[in-house]
Design a protein around this motif. Structure first.
Motif, PDB file in Angstrom:
ATOM      1  N   VAL A  53      40.501  37.454  37.527  1.00 45.08           N
ATOM      2  CA  VAL A  53      40.976  37.299  38.909  1.00 45.08           C
ATOM      3  C   VAL A  53      40.189  36.199  39.613  1.00 45.08           C
ATOM      4  CG1 VAL A  53      41.157  38.466  41.149  1.00 45.08           C
ATOM      5  CG2 VAL A  53      41.751  39.685  39.057  1.00 45.08           C
ATOM      6  N   GLU A  54      38.878  36.167  39.411  1.00 43.77           N
ATOM      7  CA  GLU A  54      38.031  35.158  40.062  1.00 43.77           C
ATOM      8  C   GLU A  54      38.398  33.748  39.604  1.00 43.77           C
ATOM      9  OE1 GLU A  54      36.753  37.828  38.449  1.00 43.77           O
ATOM     10  OE2 GLU A  54      36.067  39.039  40.155  1.00 43.77           O
ATOM     11  N   VAL A  55      38.629  33.596  38.293  1.00 38.88           N
ATOM     12  CA  VAL A  55      39.015  32.286  37.767  1.00 38.88           C
ATOM     13  C   VAL A  55      40.376  31.881  38.316  1.00 38.88           C
ATOM     14  CG1 VAL A  55      39.662  31.025  35.665  1.00 38.88           C
ATOM     15  CG2 VAL A  55      37.570  32.397  35.703  1.00 38.88           C
ATOM     16  N   GLN A  56      41.318  32.808  38.368  1.00 43.25           N
ATOM     17  CA  GLN A  56      42.646  32.519  38.920  1.00 43.25           C
ATOM     18  C   GLN A  56      42.556  32.105  40.387  1.00 43.25           C
ATOM     19  OE1 GLN A  56      45.885  32.206  37.815  1.00 43.25           O
ATOM     20  NE2 GLN A  56      44.862  32.151  35.832  1.00 43.25           N
ATOM     21  N   GLN A  57      41.721  32.788  41.157  1.00 45.13           N
ATOM     22  CA  GLN A  57      41.543  32.434  42.564  1.00 45.13           C
ATOM     23  C   GLN A  57      40.956  31.032  42.699  1.00 45.13           C
ATOM     24  OE1 GLN A  57      39.125  35.659  44.050  1.00 45.13           O
ATOM     25  NE2 GLN A  57      40.910  36.900  44.600  1.00 45.13           N
ATOM     26  N   PHE A  58      39.940  30.741  41.894  1.00 44.01           N
ATOM     27  CA  PHE A  58      39.324  29.417  41.938  1.00 44.01           C
ATOM     28  C   PHE A  58      40.305  28.344  41.477  1.00 44.01           C
ATOM     29  CE2 PHE A  58      36.515  26.068  40.168  1.00 44.01           C
ATOM     30  CZ  PHE A  58      35.832  25.745  41.330  1.00 44.01           C
ATOM     31  N   LEU A  59      41.075  28.651  40.447  1.00 41.32           N
ATOM     32  CA  LEU A  59      42.084  27.720  39.943  1.00 41.32           C
ATOM     33  C   LEU A  59      43.130  27.435  41.017  1.00 41.32           C
ATOM     34  CD1 LEU A  59      43.437  26.124  37.626  1.00 41.32           C
ATOM     35  CD2 LEU A  59      44.494  28.264  36.894  1.00 41.32           C
TER      36      LEU A  59
END
Length: 136
Positions: free
Chosen positions: A47-53
């Motif tokens: 989720v964190e990577v998706q948000q940053f992406l």
């Protein structure tokens, strides 16, 4: 998002840079070639990577829109110069004028072809769709 590791941030940057290839992005971020495919897949599920992406892509799109808006004024001025240039060929003036009108939202609804011959006579050819509308 603040907890995202620097290696994951590099992964996101490389993922965007290389056209969304998670394996290559993982390798560029320092993961081993042997585990890069599974690491890339795992990172994309985070989720964190998706948000940053998503945030990074939004910022890139915003930056591109600003850059293109700046250049749009220059492009408009070039088209205007060509259209008004007394030395320009008529066909180039017509193309510039049509492009300016198109970008302003004045796209033609149908095609009309005008043929001017050397004797000064004009022949106008209407599309079949326009002929049908005229006979109704």
């Amino acid at each position: 998002m603040a907890d995202l590791r620097p290696q994951a941030m590099i992964f996101v940057t490389e993922y965007i840079r290389n056209g969304n290839n998670a394996t290559q992005a993982a390798i560029a971020a320092g993961y081993s070639e042997r585990t890069a495919s599974s690491q890339g897949s795992r990172l994309l599920k985070s989720v964190e990577v998706q948000q940053f992406l998503n945030k990074t892509e939004q910022n890139l799109n915003k930056d591109l829109r600003v850059m293109f808006a700046d250049h749009a004024v220059n492009a408009f001025n070039v088209l205007l110069e060509v259209m008004n240039d007394p030395e320009a060929q008529h066909k180039d003036k017509l193309v510039a004028a049509r492009d300016l009108l198109d970008r302003a939202g004045y796209k033609p609804t149908d095609k009309v072809v005008a043929d001017v011959n050397t004797e000064g006579t004009i022949q106008i050819v209407f599309s079949d769709k326009m002929k049908k509308a005229d006979s109704s």
